[in-house]
Enzyme design. Sequence first.
Site, PDB file in Angstrom:
ATOM      1  N   SER A  55      26.170 -26.877 -50.092  1.00 45.94           N
ATOM      2  CA  SER A  55      26.901 -26.163 -51.139  1.00 45.94           C
ATOM      3  C   SER A  55      27.099 -27.050 -52.369  1.00 45.94           C
ATOM      4  O   SER A  55      26.865 -26.621 -53.503  1.00 45.94           O
ATOM      5  CB  SER A  55      28.253 -25.707 -50.582  1.00 45.94           C
ATOM      6  OG  SER A  55      29.125 -25.391 -51.629  1.00 45.94           O
ATOM      7  N   SER A  56      27.488 -28.295 -52.129  1.00 44.10           N
ATOM      8  CA  SER A  56      27.735 -29.200 -53.255  1.00 44.10           C
ATOM      9  C   SER A  56      26.468 -29.480 -54.039  1.00 44.10           C
ATOM     10  O   SER A  56      26.478 -29.527 -55.269  1.00 44.10           O
ATOM     11  CB  SER A  56      28.284 -30.533 -52.750  1.00 44.10           C
ATOM     12  OG  SER A  56      29.571 -30.376 -52.283  1.00 44.10           O
ATOM     13  N   GLU A  70      31.775 -40.812 -53.754  1.00 42.53           N
ATOM     14  CA  GLU A  70      32.622 -39.644 -53.479  1.00 42.53           C
ATOM     15  C   GLU A  70      34.005 -39.787 -54.118  1.00 42.53           C
ATOM     16  O   GLU A  70      34.573 -38.820 -54.620  1.00 42.53           O
ATOM     17  CB  GLU A  70      32.750 -39.459 -51.958  1.00 42.53           C
ATOM     18  CG  GLU A  70      33.794 -38.446 -51.512  1.00 42.53           C
ATOM     19  CD  GLU A  70      33.416 -37.010 -51.816  1.00 42.53           C
ATOM     20  OE1 GLU A  70      32.240 -36.761 -52.135  1.00 42.53           O
ATOM     21  OE2 GLU A  70      34.300 -36.143 -51.737  1.00 42.53           O
ATOM     22  N   THR A 121      37.671 -48.299 -66.210  1.00 41.56           N
ATOM     23  CA  THR A 121      38.822 -47.466 -65.870  1.00 41.56           C
ATOM     24  C   THR A 121      39.981 -47.780 -66.813  1.00 41.56           C
ATOM     25  O   THR A 121      40.674 -46.866 -67.293  1.00 41.56           O
ATOM     26  CB  THR A 121      39.254 -47.696 -64.408  1.00 41.56           C
ATOM     27  OG1 THR A 121      38.085 -47.632 -63.592  1.00 41.56           O
ATOM     28  CG2 THR A 121      40.233 -46.644 -63.954  1.00 41.56           C
ATOM     29  N   HIS A 154      31.851 -44.168 -51.463  1.00 37.70           N
ATOM     30  CA  HIS A 154      32.474 -44.650 -52.684  1.00 37.70           C
ATOM     31  C   HIS A 154      32.179 -43.794 -53.907  1.00 37.70           C
ATOM     32  O   HIS A 154      33.091 -43.438 -54.633  1.00 37.70           O
ATOM     33  CB  HIS A 154      32.277 -46.133 -52.965  1.00 37.70           C
ATOM     34  CG  HIS A 154      33.341 -46.571 -53.920  1.00 37.70           C
ATOM     35  ND1 HIS A 154      34.628 -46.813 -53.511  1.00 37.70           N
ATOM     36  CD2 HIS A 154      33.357 -46.642 -55.265  1.00 37.70           C
ATOM     37  CE1 HIS A 154      35.379 -47.042 -54.569  1.00 37.70           C
ATOM     38  NE2 HIS A 154      34.644 -46.949 -55.641  1.00 37.70           N
ATOM     39  N   SER A 162      41.458 -35.327 -70.092  1.00 36.27           N
ATOM     40  CA  SER A 162      40.957 -35.572 -71.443  1.00 36.27           C
ATOM     41  C   SER A 162      40.980 -34.322 -72.319  1.00 36.27           C
ATOM     42  O   SER A 162      40.837 -34.408 -73.535  1.00 36.27           O
ATOM     43  CB  SER A 162      39.523 -36.129 -71.392  1.00 36.27           C
ATOM     44  OG  SER A 162      39.512 -37.320 -70.649  1.00 36.27           O
ATOM     45  N   HIS A 215      42.713 -33.238 -41.357  1.00 38.95           N
ATOM     46  CA  HIS A 215      43.454 -33.261 -42.625  1.00 38.95           C
ATOM     47  C   HIS A 215      42.587 -33.897 -43.705  1.00 38.95           C
ATOM     48  O   HIS A 215      42.435 -33.354 -44.806  1.00 38.95           O
ATOM     49  CB  HIS A 215      44.762 -34.033 -42.465  1.00 38.95           C
ATOM     50  CG  HIS A 215      45.398 -34.427 -43.766  1.00 38.95           C
ATOM     51  ND1 HIS A 215      46.052 -33.519 -44.571  1.00 38.95           N
ATOM     52  CD2 HIS A 215      45.449 -35.612 -44.422  1.00 38.95           C
ATOM     53  CE1 HIS A 215      46.491 -34.133 -45.656  1.00 38.95           C
ATOM     54  NE2 HIS A 215      46.139 -35.412 -45.600  1.00 38.95           N
ATOM     55  N   ASP A 258      26.654 -17.687 -68.881  1.00 35.60           N
ATOM     56  CA  ASP A 258      26.968 -17.804 -67.456  1.00 35.60           C
ATOM     57  C   ASP A 258      26.369 -19.109 -66.981  1.00 35.60           C
ATOM     58  O   ASP A 258      25.853 -19.893 -67.781  1.00 35.60           O
ATOM     59  CB  ASP A 258      26.386 -16.613 -66.665  1.00 35.60           C
ATOM     60  CG  ASP A 258      27.150 -16.383 -65.356  1.00 35.60           C
ATOM     61  OD1 ASP A 258      27.295 -17.354 -64.586  1.00 35.60           O
ATOM     62  OD2 ASP A 258      27.614 -15.250 -65.114  1.00 35.60           O
ATOM     63  N   HIS A 271      33.143 -52.667 -50.138  1.00 36.63           N
ATOM     64  CA  HIS A 271      34.536 -53.114 -50.214  1.00 36.63           C
ATOM     65  C   HIS A 271      35.430 -52.312 -49.264  1.00 36.63           C
ATOM     66  O   HIS A 271      36.591 -52.639 -49.098  1.00 36.63           O
ATOM     67  CB  HIS A 271      35.073 -53.110 -51.652  1.00 36.63           C
ATOM     68  CG  HIS A 271      35.246 -51.752 -52.259  1.00 36.63           C
ATOM     69  ND1 HIS A 271      35.094 -51.508 -53.589  1.00 36.63           N
ATOM     70  CD2 HIS A 271      35.561 -50.563 -51.723  1.00 36.63           C
ATOM     71  CE1 HIS A 271      35.313 -50.237 -53.848  1.00 36.63           C
ATOM     72  NE2 HIS A 271      35.599 -49.642 -52.735  1.00 36.63           N
ATOM     73  N   HIS A 272      34.870 -51.272 -48.649  1.00 37.32           N
ATOM     74  CA  HIS A 272      35.602 -50.570 -47.601  1.00 37.32           C
ATOM     75  C   HIS A 272      35.414 -51.260 -46.257  1.00 37.32           C
ATOM     76  O   HIS A 272      35.928 -50.802 -45.246  1.00 37.32           O
ATOM     77  CB  HIS A 272      35.112 -49.121 -47.481  1.00 37.32           C
ATOM     78  CG  HIS A 272      35.332 -48.308 -48.722  1.00 37.32           C
ATOM     79  ND1 HIS A 272      36.448 -47.540 -48.910  1.00 37.32           N
ATOM     80  CD2 HIS A 272      34.589 -48.167 -49.839  1.00 37.32           C
ATOM     81  CE1 HIS A 272      36.380 -46.936 -50.096  1.00 37.32           C
ATOM     82  NE2 HIS A 272      35.266 -47.305 -50.677  1.00 37.32           N
ATOM     83  N   TRP A 298      38.434 -39.191 -40.751  1.00 37.08           N
ATOM     84  CA  TRP A 298      37.518 -38.396 -41.602  1.00 37.08           C
ATOM     85  C   TRP A 298      36.234 -39.160 -41.878  1.00 37.08           C
ATOM     86  O   TRP A 298      35.221 -38.583 -42.256  1.00 37.08           O
ATOM     87  CB  TRP A 298      38.197 -37.989 -42.909  1.00 37.08           C
ATOM     88  CG  TRP A 298      38.168 -39.027 -43.982  1.00 37.08           C
ATOM     89  CD1 TRP A 298      39.009 -40.092 -44.096  1.00 37.08           C
ATOM     90  CD2 TRP A 298      37.251 -39.117 -45.078  1.00 37.08           C
ATOM     91  NE1 TRP A 298      38.678 -40.834 -45.193  1.00 37.08           N
ATOM     92  CE2 TRP A 298      37.603 -40.265 -45.816  1.00 37.08           C
ATOM     93  CE3 TRP A 298      36.168 -38.336 -45.522  1.00 37.08           C
ATOM     94  CZ2 TRP A 298      36.898 -40.653 -46.968  1.00 37.08           C
ATOM     95  CZ3 TRP A 298      35.484 -38.738 -46.662  1.00 37.08           C
ATOM     96  CH2 TRP A 298      35.848 -39.875 -47.367  1.00 37.08           C
ATOM     97  N   LYS A 334      39.596 -46.102 -70.103  1.00 34.22           N
ATOM     98  CA  LYS A 334      39.995 -44.686 -70.100  1.00 34.22           C
ATOM     99  C   LYS A 334      41.503 -44.554 -70.261  1.00 34.22           C
ATOM    100  O   LYS A 334      41.987 -43.748 -71.056  1.00 34.22           O
ATOM    101  CB  LYS A 334      39.537 -44.000 -68.810  1.00 34.22           C
ATOM    102  CG  LYS A 334      38.027 -43.986 -68.654  1.00 34.22           C
ATOM    103  CD  LYS A 334      37.587 -43.041 -67.569  1.00 34.22           C
ATOM    104  CE  LYS A 334      37.624 -41.631 -68.070  1.00 34.22           C
ATOM    105  NZ  LYS A 334      36.323 -41.071 -68.381  1.00 34.22           N
ATOM    106  N   TYR A 354      34.672 -41.114 -56.870  1.00 28.38           N
ATOM    107  CA  TYR A 354      34.555 -40.752 -58.281  1.00 28.38           C
ATOM    108  C   TYR A 354      34.130 -39.307 -58.465  1.00 28.38           C
ATOM    109  O   TYR A 354      34.436 -38.693 -59.479  1.00 28.38           O
ATOM    110  CB  TYR A 354      33.642 -41.746 -58.999  1.00 28.38           C
ATOM    111  CG  TYR A 354      34.329 -43.083 -59.034  1.00 28.38           C
ATOM    112  CD1 TYR A 354      35.402 -43.290 -59.908  1.00 28.38           C
ATOM    113  CD2 TYR A 354      34.019 -44.088 -58.139  1.00 28.38           C
ATOM    114  CE1 TYR A 354      36.105 -44.464 -59.889  1.00 28.38           C
ATOM    115  CE2 TYR A 354      34.723 -45.276 -58.115  1.00 28.38           C
ATOM    116  CZ  TYR A 354      35.767 -45.456 -59.000  1.00 28.38           C
ATOM    117  OH  TYR A 354      36.484 -46.619 -58.962  1.00 28.38           O
ATOM    118  N   ARG A 406      47.211 -47.806 -39.901  1.00 24.33           N
ATOM    119  CA  ARG A 406      47.099 -46.365 -40.111  1.00 24.33           C
ATOM    120  C   ARG A 406      46.588 -45.715 -38.829  1.00 24.33           C
ATOM    121  O   ARG A 406      46.167 -46.392 -37.897  1.00 24.33           O
ATOM    122  CB  ARG A 406      46.151 -46.064 -41.277  1.00 24.33           C
ATOM    123  CG  ARG A 406      44.725 -46.483 -41.023  1.00 24.33           C
ATOM    124  CD  ARG A 406      43.887 -46.438 -42.272  1.00 24.33           C
ATOM    125  NE  ARG A 406      43.514 -45.088 -42.654  1.00 24.33           N
ATOM    126  CZ  ARG A 406      42.421 -44.788 -43.374  1.00 24.33           C
ATOM    127  NH1 ARG A 406      41.609 -45.749 -43.785  1.00 24.33           N
ATOM    128  NH2 ARG A 406      42.146 -43.558 -43.689  1.00 24.33           N
TER     129      ARG A 406
END
Lengths: 375, 539
Positions: B182-183, B268, B341, B266, B281, B90, B119, B315-316, B155, B344, B270, B463
């Site tokens: 791909s990315s 990722e 943040t 991390h 925006s 998932h 293009d 921090h993870h 994951w 924004k 963002y 979890r």
Amino acid sequence: MKGSKLVSLFVGLTAAAASGAAHAAAWYFQTPASKMAQDIDWLHQVLMWIILVIFVGVFGFMFYACYAHRKSIGHKAEQFHENTTVEILWTVIPALILIVIAWPVTKVVIAQKDTSAPDLTIKVTGYQWKWGYDYLRGEGEGISFVSTLSTPREQIEGRAPKGEHYLLEVDNEMVVPIGKKVRIITTAADVIHAWWIPALGAKQDAIPGFLRDIWFRAEQTGTFRGQCTELCGKEHGYMPIVVRVVSGEDYAKWVGEQKKAMAAAADDPGKTWELRELVARGERIYAANCVACHQAAGQGLAAMKAPALAGSKVVIGAEQGPIDTVLNGRPNTAMQAFDKQLSDTDIAAVITYTRNSWGNKASDVQPAEVKARRK
Amino acid sequence: MSSVANDHAHPHGHGHEHHDHHGAHHGPYGGVMRWITTTNHKDIGTLYLWFSFIMFSVGGLMAVGIRMELFSPGLQVMDPDFFNQLTTMHGLIMVFGAIMPVFVGFANWQIPMMIGAPDMAFARLNNWSFWLLPFAATLLVLSFFMPGGAPGVGWTLYAPLTVQMGIGMDLTIFAVHILGMSSILGSINIITTILNMRAPGMTLMRMPLFVWTWLITAYLLVAAMPVLAGAVTMTLTDRHFGTTFFNAAGGGDPVLYQHIFWFFGHPEVYIIALPGFGVISQVIPAFSRKPLFGYASMVYATSAIAIISFIVWAHHMYTVGMPVTGQLFFMYATMIIAVPTGVKVFNWVATMWKGSLTFETPMLFALGFLFMFTLGGFTGLVLAVVPIDIQMHDTYYVVAHFHYVMVAGALFAAFAGVYFWLPKWTGRMYNERLGQIHFWLTLIFFNMIFFVQHFLGMAGMPRRIPDYHPMFELWNKISSLGAFGMGLAQILFLYIVVKTIRSGEPAPQRPWEGADSLEWTHLPTPPPYHTFETQPVIK
């Protein structure tokens, strides 16, 4: 209207679900039983108030704009798009608030990491899927046991009503005295686990091959329950942690009992056991250590790469086959080395049990044979 | 046919004379070959969007499976191992298959039209960037059918649990390699397009903010994805080639994996969030009929977030047992992210202030985003604080937190974007009433699923467990019911989109009064197959 019917159906279902729950729903931190847990609770509350104020402020503006600056009531858009003063203010003020928050937090972090001068040091080892406890230093030095989930499978599978401490109960609880600084050293035998008692505000990953430490000082007696919090494979949800905090006298009594029990439990290594005795003992060992993967009828579990033991050529073959497997494990599988977890007698018993169950028929294995294969 | 083939043999966008005569009718191959061979940014954008919707459905079904098992204490539906496989897949499918591709889809459709380019810079590379994805997705899904099933490791693919897994783990690793490739290719394309193909007069500081956020995101991707590829490759060699990067017995360290993973992981966060910020925006000023407040500070805040995102990864990992100085450093750095943040969020609210607001579906989703993403940001601040995080780490509080960021953040932004640009893309209006119903259902069910999970985490539910003590039952039941509702609400979304494409009312060139980027002001609705073959001059 269709929509409103759906809504009422949904509300009804939710209400039914709510009334169907047998236990009062827990929604906040467990009552702190240590200064650390109290500090965490306090920090959290302070932070939540600050957040609430900011949240209401910011979204007060947003909802006011949604209400008062609507096109539908004829509000005309102004075209301003910058304001240096305001922009500096809303950069600097949050930064200042953060500094104010960081100050008390830093003090707690430093206190939390200070594991020096403990009264009692206990090593906690995570195994798939149980906890080993070794009292290393302080009163009770030398006590050592393994702690396994004691909730019966029938409750988990819904064949019996769930008990009061469903999934949060173990056969051997970790016991510590009140008011003493307890240093917990964590490690693991296979994969990463995490040892956690919420009421004590203590959580630490247990990392295979490394030692890490935390400490706590319990300020009230009672039984505190937690669970493994790092995904460690199939039975991750089934390796709880239970700490019983007792008075100093009760602790001394417990230590005495443990020492006596350990002496009594030490089996005579030279004794030759009856097949029947070994099978009876082995069944218990199997239920505590093997059943999760190899299953109750010995049929194995493909998802865990756990082969069937019923009819297995290794199990009923030459005795050193199963002995080596249990002693040394199988690399890169959940089949771990049990040489340090189980005694010679336990290993002999569990192997004898598997060799004489589910239609298997083979000779018994004696503790002396296990001892001979140890490296 | 020959003229079609001829068209494809040339790079697009150099203003061939004959293009102008053919206009919208000058099209691609017919049938399925159109989609396989296409090098057109609009076609590829469409492919990305449908692909991500399919993955969103697959990942969503897995979530429903998870919530079915968690509806009651005890084991009812599946064994714990399959439960772990579902949580793992998932996460991977939603992050890499649904959220990242949906924003690449937006980038493909929108960036060329917004900067006045014909293009993407590398049209064939663009085709390949997309067509790598279905193969990666197939590998991920196939892993369920391997002996031992899909990996049940979460994951994050933490070592050394990964070493115990079956061949499904290897398929997942290869899938991650392909997704990363791909990315990276897509990002290189986006960076080149933005830096080299802007219309005359479209200076960097005049670009729509969506383009800015993608420029920054693309740099994050180029920097972060190779790190992930490295981490999973080390896992692969630990599994099969006798290395011991993550095994203490051979001199390695399991925690090293976590450091490498989160150095990717991390940024990722963002990578997922920034393009959503970009969409919001565009949407908020359009429905406020007022220019974006603090454009320059938005650009700087986005850049600051991106840069700081590379120094907060641990921090993870507060509970792995870092030195106290490490914990403090990562805590302070994480708290600092709240400043840009916050800027924004303040800017978005200030954009609405004294505007002339209307609340069509895109705006509703944007407001939903604003409100709930901020909530997710605040729980992020709570989790940044080391002692509190140690209590909450790996509990449902974290699950609630990151779903507020990823679902109420990225997914709501994506919905806002789809409703905002669907009229432009298809030439037809969606049904406003149904769109608003979709919004309210999604909002209510989302909060049913995830708000109560804050309570679960605080009360002590870890979890990734398939079974729990009955004191957690009430919240789990509400959460599960919310999940089933959320799933059903997305069927309505599919219906709305299909109905729009088939039989929506024709849309005007600029259906949104306040929308002022080039695709609305310079292009008809729907835009012809090739646009801006002669670049506009921006004054």
